[in-house]
Design an enzyme around this catalytic site. Structure first.
Site, PDB file in Angstrom:
ATOM      1  N   ARG A 153     -25.663 -31.429  33.115  1.00  0.00           N
ATOM      2  CA  ARG A 153     -24.612 -32.615  33.500  1.00  0.00           C
ATOM      3  C   ARG A 153     -24.065 -32.434  34.884  1.00  0.00           C
ATOM      4  NH1 ARG A 153     -20.402 -33.134  29.161  1.00  0.00           N
ATOM      5  NH2 ARG A 153     -19.980 -34.912  30.401  1.00  0.00           N
TER       6      ARG A 153
ATOM      7  N   THR B 134     -14.490 -47.281  26.810  1.00  0.00           N
ATOM      8  CA  THR B 134     -14.134 -46.112  25.951  1.00  0.00           C
ATOM      9  C   THR B 134     -14.169 -46.560  24.714  1.00  0.00           C
ATOM     10  OG1 THR B 134     -12.346 -44.264  25.195  1.00  0.00           O
ATOM     11  CG2 THR B 134     -11.513 -46.395  26.297  1.00  0.00           C
TER      12      THR B 134
ATOM     13  N   GLN C 172     -11.194 -40.611  31.254  1.00  0.00           N
ATOM     14  CA  GLN C 172     -11.518 -39.181  30.252  1.00  0.00           C
ATOM     15  C   GLN C 172     -12.781 -38.815  30.805  1.00  0.00           C
ATOM     16  OE1 GLN C 172     -11.273 -40.925  25.866  1.00  0.00           O
ATOM     17  NE2 GLN C 172     -11.212 -42.868  27.274  1.00  0.00           N
TER      18      GLN C 172
ATOM     19  N   VAL D 129     -15.255 -36.817  33.282  1.00  0.00           N
ATOM     20  CA  VAL D 129     -15.039 -35.545  34.166  1.00  0.00           C
ATOM     21  C   VAL D 129     -16.000 -35.561  35.563  1.00  0.00           C
ATOM     22  CG1 VAL D 129     -14.623 -34.059  32.143  1.00  0.00           C
ATOM     23  CG2 VAL D 129     -17.062 -34.344  32.851  1.00  0.00           C
TER      24      VAL D 129
ATOM     25  N   ALA E 160     -18.753 -52.643  32.691  1.00  0.00           N
ATOM     26  CA  ALA E 160     -17.984 -52.457  33.689  1.00  0.00           C
ATOM     27  C   ALA E 160     -18.469 -53.018  35.161  1.00  0.00           C
ATOM     28  CB  ALA E 160     -17.692 -51.091  33.823  1.00  0.00           C
TER      29      ALA E 160
ATOM     30  N   ASN F 171     -15.698 -54.092  27.450  1.00  0.00           N
ATOM     31  CA  ASN F 171     -16.597 -53.168  26.582  1.00  0.00           C
ATOM     32  C   ASN F 171     -17.683 -54.138  26.073  1.00  0.00           C
ATOM     33  OD1 ASN F 171     -17.870 -51.319  24.716  1.00  0.00           O
ATOM     34  ND2 ASN F 171     -15.694 -49.933  24.761  1.00  0.00           N
ATOM     35  N   PRO F 172     -18.877 -53.767  26.301  1.00  0.00           N
ATOM     36  CA  PRO F 172     -19.741 -54.685  25.327  1.00  0.00           C
ATOM     37  C   PRO F 172     -19.629 -54.794  23.967  1.00  0.00           C
ATOM     38  CG  PRO F 172     -20.890 -53.005  26.952  1.00  0.00           C
ATOM     39  CD  PRO F 172     -19.342 -52.862  27.007  1.00  0.00           C
TER      40      PRO F 172
ATOM     41  N   HIS G  47      -9.514 -35.301  30.988  1.00  0.00           N
ATOM     42  CA  HIS G  47     -10.574 -34.101  30.211  1.00  0.00           C
ATOM     43  C   HIS G  47     -10.960 -33.295  31.580  1.00  0.00           C
ATOM     44  CE1 HIS G  47     -11.097 -37.014  26.372  1.00  0.00           C
ATOM     45  NE2 HIS G  47     -10.059 -36.506  26.600  1.00  0.00           N
TER      46      HIS G  47
HETATM   47  P1  OAD Z   1     -18.084 -42.877  24.095  1.00  0.00           P
HETATM   48  O1  OAD Z   1     -19.275 -42.466  24.243  1.00  0.00           O
HETATM   49  O2  OAD Z   1     -17.485 -42.295  22.905  1.00  0.00           O
HETATM   50  O3  OAD Z   1     -17.788 -44.233  24.293  1.00  0.00           O
HETATM   51  C1  OAD Z   1     -18.531 -45.096  25.330  1.00  0.00           C
HETATM   52  C2  OAD Z   1     -17.925 -46.507  25.167  1.00  0.00           C
HETATM   53  O4  OAD Z   1     -18.269 -47.183  26.424  1.00  0.00           O
HETATM   54  C3  OAD Z   1     -18.601 -47.205  24.109  1.00  0.00           C
HETATM   55  O5  OAD Z   1     -17.543 -47.783  23.518  1.00  0.00           O
HETATM   56  C4  OAD Z   1     -19.476 -48.247  24.159  1.00  0.00           C
HETATM   57  O6  OAD Z   1     -19.670 -49.555  24.001  1.00  0.00           O
HETATM   58  C5  OAD Z   1     -19.082 -48.410  25.841  1.00  0.00           C
HETATM   59  N1  OAD Z   1     -19.860 -48.782  26.887  1.00  0.00           N
HETATM   60  C6  OAD Z   1     -21.382 -48.369  27.156  1.00  0.00           C
HETATM   61  N2  OAD Z   1     -21.815 -48.941  28.296  1.00  0.00           N
HETATM   62  C7  OAD Z   1     -21.013 -49.719  28.955  1.00  0.00           C
HETATM   63  C8  OAD Z   1     -21.039 -50.225  30.248  1.00  0.00           C
HETATM   64  N3  OAD Z   1     -21.951 -50.257  30.761  1.00  0.00           N
HETATM   65  N4  OAD Z   1     -19.653 -50.695  30.586  1.00  0.00           N
HETATM   66  C9  OAD Z   1     -18.647 -50.747  29.825  1.00  0.00           C
HETATM   67  N5  OAD Z   1     -18.540 -50.176  28.589  1.00  0.00           N
HETATM   68  C10 OAD Z   1     -19.745 -49.476  28.072  1.00  0.00           C
HETATM   69  O7  OAD Z   1     -17.125 -42.219  25.320  1.00  0.00           O
HETATM   70  P2  OAD Z   1     -15.617 -42.002  25.365  1.00  0.00           P
HETATM   71  O8  OAD Z   1     -14.995 -43.269  24.815  1.00  0.00           O
HETATM   72  O9  OAD Z   1     -15.254 -41.759  26.637  1.00  0.00           O
HETATM   73  O10 OAD Z   1     -14.834 -35.648  25.331  1.00  0.00           O
HETATM   74  O11 OAD Z   1     -15.599 -40.673  24.710  1.00  0.00           O
HETATM   75  C11 OAD Z   1     -14.237 -39.792  24.705  1.00  0.00           C
HETATM   76  C12 OAD Z   1     -14.439 -38.401  24.782  1.00  0.00           C
HETATM   77  O12 OAD Z   1     -15.328 -37.951  23.775  1.00  0.00           O
HETATM   78  C13 OAD Z   1     -15.142 -38.038  26.052  1.00  0.00           C
HETATM   79  O13 OAD Z   1     -14.203 -37.741  27.262  1.00  0.00           O
HETATM   80  C14 OAD Z   1     -15.729 -36.667  25.596  1.00  0.00           C
HETATM   81  C15 OAD Z   1     -16.365 -37.483  24.273  1.00  0.00           C
HETATM   82  O14 OAD Z   1     -16.503 -36.145  23.435  1.00  0.00           O
HETATM   83  C16 OAD Z   1     -15.077 -34.422  25.252  1.00  0.00           C
HETATM   84  O15 OAD Z   1     -16.001 -34.045  25.782  1.00  0.00           O
HETATM   85  C17 OAD Z   1     -13.801 -33.582  25.330  1.00  0.00           C
END
Ligand code: OAD
Length: 257
Positions: free
Chosen positions: A71, A197, A102, A104, A240, A222-223, A120
């Site tokens: 990554r 998110t 959130q 990294v 985004a 968010n889509p 994070h």
């Molecule tokens: P997620 O993968 O849980 O969620 C991603 C979000 O982005 C979803 O709601 C999608 O619908 C949305 N999405 C996808 N493509 C998009 C785009 N082009 N524009 C806007 N939105 C879009 O990711 P996080 O919410 O960031 O933590 O996850 C939170 C944490 O869970 C992460 O920081 C990580 C993970 O496990 C750790 O590793 C501790």
């Protein structure tokens, strides 16, 4: 201008202090996979308990280190997209715009956002497992990942303990200063943009609740729908990379596509 963009401009008129809370969806259009999207999300293909916990690292350091190295190398190859740049440009539209992320991957900083709080951690900030001594990853850049994906972590130059990525794993505390700052700016802001998110992982998922209960205008970009969607003033179902450049242009801060 789309209806949602018009509505966002209306809701943001008069806002002086703005916070953008971002998640993995923010970086998706740069080519960084999200965690929970069906089919493409990392947690669809990998088990987080085997990769994103301290116990997993202790059990199989080569597997965990190799995965983060993959990554890390990926993130170094990609670039911020127009949405990241639009968020950086939006700083000029308000008195204050703090990005709380959130992610990294460091893409907000690379896009020029001047005030970024990383909840994070950072995938760039390698440190040793036992004592947290920083480790310079320069030598890892050219390392070819084997087919197994497993790479034995290097040893700390100070104490010899294995080197780990500088991210927050499940079960670990968030950096206290980052969390405190995030809570403060979300409590004090006029408007909160929640971008990309799933709003499922705590404590970050509580920040929009804090904003809502402090009276902030919350706009979600968010889509897909999330648990937060029914409670926001505006749900803007766009990516985004589409929504933020439209918003920054509408607020007089256009960015190149
Ligand atoms: P997620 O993968 O849980 O969620 C991603 C979000 O982005 C979803 O709601 C999608 O619908 C949305 N999405 C996808 N493509 C998009 C785009 N082009 N524009 C806007 N939105 C879009 O990711 P996080 O919410 O960031 O933590 O996850 C939170 C944490 O869970 C992460 O920081 C990580 C993970 O496990 C750790 O590793 C501790």
């Amino acid at each position: 201008m789309s209806n949602q963009c018009e509505r966002a401009v209306e809701l943001l008129s008069g806002a002086r202090r703005v916070v953008a809370l971002t998640g993995a969806g923010m970086s998706q259009e740069s080519g960084v996979p999200t965690f929970r999207d069906a089919q493409t999300g990392l947690w669809e293909r990998y088990d987080p308990t085997e990769l994103a916990t301290a116990a997993a690292f202790q059990h199989n350091p080569a597997r965990v280190f190799g995965w983060y190295l993959w990554r890390w190398q990926l993130v170094r190859k990609v670039a911020p997209h127009a949405g990241h740049r639009a968020l950086a440009a939006l700083v000029r539209a308000f008195d204050e715009l703090v990005v709380v992320t959130q992610n990294v991957d460091g893409l907000h900083r690379r896009a020029g956002s001047p005030d970024v709080t990383e909840l994070h951690g950072s995938i760039d900030a390698f440190r040793c497992f036992d004592q947290g001594h920083p480790y310079d990853p320069a030598g890892l850049e050219s390392l070819e990942l084997p087919e197994s994906g497993e790479v034995q972590p290097p040893e700390c130059h100070v104490c010899g303990s294995p080197v780990r990525p500088g991210v927050v794993w499940f079960g670990e505390f968030l950096p206290q200063d980052a969390l405190e700052r995030a809570c403060r700016v979300v409590t004090e802001c006029d408007a909160l943009l929640v971008i990309g998110t799933s709003a499922l992982v705590y404590p970050a998922a509580d920040l929009p609740n804090l904003g809502l209960s402090s009276g902030a205008t919350v706009i979600e970009i968010n889509p897909q729908r999330t648990p937060l969607t029914p409670r926001v003033r505006l749900s803007w179902p766009a990516s985004a990379g589409a929504a933020l450049p439209a918003l920054s242009a509408a607020l007089g801060q256009p960015v190149a596509p």
